[in-house]
Design an enzyme around this catalytic site. Structure first.
Site, PDB file in Angstrom:
ATOM      1  N   GLY A  77      39.281  32.740  54.130  1.00 28.34           N
ATOM      2  CA  GLY A  77      38.369  33.764  54.631  1.00 28.34           C
ATOM      3  C   GLY A  77      38.069  33.554  56.094  1.00 28.34           C
ATOM      4  N   ASN A  83      46.752  45.189  44.984  1.00 32.78           N
ATOM      5  CA  ASN A  83      45.429  44.631  44.759  1.00 32.78           C
ATOM      6  C   ASN A  83      45.380  43.979  43.377  1.00 32.78           C
ATOM      7  OD1 ASN A  83      42.522  44.555  43.930  1.00 32.78           O
ATOM      8  ND2 ASN A  83      42.235  45.478  45.956  1.00 32.78           N
ATOM      9  N   GLN A 118      43.506  33.168  42.889  1.00 33.91           N
ATOM     10  CA  GLN A 118      43.071  32.408  44.056  1.00 33.91           C
ATOM     11  C   GLN A 118      42.911  33.306  45.276  1.00 33.91           C
ATOM     12  OE1 GLN A 118      45.198  28.674  44.264  1.00 33.91           O
ATOM     13  NE2 GLN A 118      43.437  27.701  45.189  1.00 33.91           N
ATOM     14  N   THR A 119      42.419  34.506  45.048  1.00 30.58           N
ATOM     15  CA  THR A 119      41.965  35.315  46.166  1.00 30.58           C
ATOM     16  C   THR A 119      40.736  34.636  46.775  1.00 30.58           C
ATOM     17  OG1 THR A 119      40.544  36.594  44.697  1.00 30.58           O
ATOM     18  CG2 THR A 119      42.759  37.466  45.093  1.00 30.58           C
ATOM     19  N   SER A 120      40.327  35.087  47.964  1.00 31.22           N
ATOM     20  CA  SER A 120      39.130  34.504  48.591  1.00 31.22           C
ATOM     21  C   SER A 120      37.867  35.171  48.061  1.00 31.22           C
ATOM     22  CB  SER A 120      39.222  34.626  50.119  1.00 31.22           C
ATOM     23  OG  SER A 120      40.197  33.755  50.627  1.00 31.22           O
ATOM     24  N   LEU A 176      39.479  42.225  49.185  1.00 33.78           N
ATOM     25  CA  LEU A 176      39.628  43.647  49.503  1.00 33.78           C
ATOM     26  C   LEU A 176      39.277  44.498  48.290  1.00 33.78           C
ATOM     27  CD1 LEU A 176      40.643  45.557  51.821  1.00 33.78           C
ATOM     28  CD2 LEU A 176      42.810  45.646  50.571  1.00 33.78           C
ATOM     29  N   TYR A 215      40.492  29.286  39.090  1.00 29.38           N
ATOM     30  CA  TYR A 215      41.050  28.243  39.951  1.00 29.38           C
ATOM     31  C   TYR A 215      40.148  27.928  41.147  1.00 29.38           C
ATOM     32  CZ  TYR A 215      44.512  24.812  40.899  1.00 29.38           C
ATOM     33  OH  TYR A 215      45.131  23.591  41.044  1.00 29.38           O
ATOM     34  N   CYS A 274      49.772  13.480  47.890  1.00 30.33           N
ATOM     35  CA  CYS A 274      50.199  12.638  46.776  1.00 30.33           C
ATOM     36  C   CYS A 274      48.965  12.219  45.985  1.00 30.33           C
ATOM     37  CB  CYS A 274      50.916  11.412  47.344  1.00 30.33           C
ATOM     38  SG  CYS A 274      51.598  10.302  46.134  1.00 30.33           S
ATOM     39  N   GLY A 291      35.186  26.368  49.327  1.00 27.37           N
ATOM     40  CA  GLY A 291      35.825  26.736  48.063  1.00 27.37           C
ATOM     41  C   GLY A 291      35.142  27.854  47.326  1.00 27.37           C
TER      42      GLY A 291
END
Length: 562
Positions: A53, A242, A263-265, A274, A322, A410, A492
């Site tokens: 974002g 979308n 995992q869109t913002s 959007l 997520y 890792c 997050g």
């Protein structure tokens, strides 16, 4: 004039062994700040936006220039304080103190919301640091690939008898975090359909090989997935659409993916999601004139998407949040059962956190990929009996393109972080590596975050919202001699929903570095084991005992239990 926007800027971190600062301990944060804004790393480098974002590396370009200037003159016994992306003070400390201490977007809890933050942001009084954007240790999408890969592997074990063959994932978002999903999914053996509204992001992921194919219609994308499943060759598809539209349409059609996530913002309804039926251009303009309308429309679309996720879950899809707080946004919009599907941490990752296992990462300041390949080999040498980890390192070398300075992620834990770091330091000392490396992690780690809708969701003892833990983590890492330490809010999941800390330390081949590395990279993951042992997790309690951690109340509980 917008002090944050400068399209003429093209920031590339220096490489090699020539210093522009007075030591590697100040050269390292300089290079990592610059690396965060590399055009192949940052989402909108001209706006100082790294990912997520509006997650920025510095408050504005004037602040960025001043940070660079100060780092170049900073002495080995001085510490720079950075307040929400602004360099506010230099103080005499000592050579084992951090060279930089960072605090980003922290607000008194009553005012810890997007509305208040956005007012401060508009006045130039704050900066959203996300997690690794404002703490200068973002390494591009690789930074989340392994965690996503581990989650998808765990889902196959839990839901599909260990096999992802012929299975496919539906998700949304190809930004800095979401962009990891298609590659992680195919590495774990799934095909992946990812919805994205910004075509430039799809094209970027195609160019960096995180996505295999692009589609402009759902039918075209589904045909690609179907063909891949029939051929047994997983494919990732970026669909220009979308996510709310696509998720709902799949429900209408009666098509059920094997795995559903997103995992869109969604954590930032103003800048990150959007609304259905809107163009990107329309959203950009509306953000300037009617923020409330944008937020309302975005949340309404999130509610549509979450309802579809719940319907797909009911139809048999393994469904998980997520970590973008989309369930919370939908809940606020009236979806009362939004939390009926779990977050990925309690469902799949928490056992790792109990042993201090999390996203350990390092970066070659030389700019030479060979330095990373040599450290890959050293990890295999020091951890010989972990074929899963070896497989990850092999796949990472083969399939992950470096973004900016060469780096590696890792997932290792308390037993291994310090000894790996000390080995890397020795490699710098004896010339095996051509320059020092920086070692850090995501703020998403076992002891460094309080986030009730993500990392600390459904804690065994109900301590989800207790944020003493990341504060203690930051203070301990400062006392232990980290090179730079950060304390953030809102990463997050957005304002009001998380507090978290970051740590980075330089391995420059010196004996002083070895002492600092030994302290920091033992203590940092140990706080994660401590936090989970305190919450009552047996895995963490056993790990604490095996590793000899001095946890007074755990010792008392053990004695009482005899």
């Amino acid at each position: 004039m917008d002090k944050r926007h400068d399209p003429s800027r093209r920031i590339i971190a220096p490489t090699g062994t020539e210093l522009s600062c007075k030591s590697w301990l100040t050269e390292a944060p300089l290079r990592m700040l610059m690396n965060n804004l590399h055009p192949d790393v940052a989402e909108r480098p001209e706006d100082l936006v790294v990912y997520g974002g509006i997650g920025r590396a510095a408050r504005d370009w004037e602040c960025y220039d001043k940070i660079v200037e100060v780092l170049q003159r900073l002495e080995e016994d001085e510490t720079l304080l950075v307040q929400s992306g602004k360099p506010v003070g230099v103080f005499k400390t000592h050579n084992n103190a951090p060279r930089v201490i960072i605090a980003n977007s922290n607000l008194v809890p009553h005012w810890a919301n997007w509305e208040h933050f956005n007012e401060l942001d508009k006045k130039g009084l704050a900066m959203y640091g996300q997690m690794t954007a404002g703490s200068w240790i973002y390494i591009g999408s690789q930074g989340i690939v392994q965690g996503t890969y581990e989650t998808f592997v765990a889902m196959a074990k839990q839901h599909f008898n260990g096999s992802s063959a012929g299975k496919w994932i539906l998700t949304g978002g190809l930004g800095g975090m979401g962009g990891a999903q298609p590659l992680a999914g195919t590495m774990a053996g799934y095909s992946v359909l990812t919805c994205e509204v910004d075509e430039t992001r799809i094209d970027f992921r195609l160019r960096t090989k995180y996505v295999d194919k692009k589609a402009t219609t759902l039918d075209e994308a589904l045909a690609m997935i179907d063909e891949a499943n029939k051929s047994g060759k997983p494919v990732s598809v970026g669909l220009l659409a979308n996510a709310a539209d696509v998720f709902a349409e799949l429900v209408e059609r009666g098509i059920t993916p094997d795995v559903v996530t997103d995992q869109t913002s969604a954590h930032d309804p103003l800048n990150g999601y959007l609304p259905q039926g809107w163009t990107l251009e329309q959203a950009i303009e509306m953000r300037k004139t009617d923020e409330a309308a944008v937020v309302k429309a975005a949340k309404q679309s999130m509610a549509v998407q979450v309802k579809a996720m719940l319907a797909l879950q009911a139809a048999g899809a393994a469904t998980t949040d997520y970590g973008n707080n989309i369930r919370q946004m939908a809940f606020e919009e009236g979806v009362e059962n939004a939390f009926d599907f779990p977050g990925f941490v309690p469902a799949y990752v928490r056992p790792l956190f109990c042993e201090g296992i999390g996203p350990f990462r390092w970066v070659a300041l030389s700019g030479d990929p060979e330095d990373i390949y040599k450290t890959d080999a050293k990890v295999k040498e020091l951890i010989p009996d972990n074929p899963h980890l070896h497989n990850w390192l092999d796949m990472a070398r083969e399939r992950i393109a470096f973004q900016g300075l060469p780096s590696r992620i890792c997932w290792v834990g308390l037993k291994d972080r310090a000894r790996l770091a000390l080995a890397f330091n020795e490699m710098v000392k004896n010339g095996e590596l051509s320059a020092p490396v920086v070692i850090g992690r995501d703020h998403l780690d076992s002891g460094s975050v309080a986030s009730p809708n993500r990392e600390t969701e459904s804690m065994l003892d109900g301590s989800d919202a207790v944020s003493d833990w990341p504060l203690m983590n930051a203070l301990l890492n400062t006392a232990s001699g980290a090179t730079w330490v950060s304390l953030h809010h809102g990463g997050g999941v957005g304002m009001g929903f998380s507090q978290h800390s970051g740590v980075v330390i330089v391995a420059d081949g010196t004996d002083d570095a070895a002492a600092r590395l030994g302290r920091v990279l033992w203590n940092d993951p140990a706080t994660g084991v401590m936090r989970h042992a305190d919450a009552g997790y047996d895995i963490a309690k056993n790990c604490a005992k095996e590793q000899g951690l001095d946890l007074p109340m755990l010792e008392k509980a053990t004695t009482e239990g005899k």
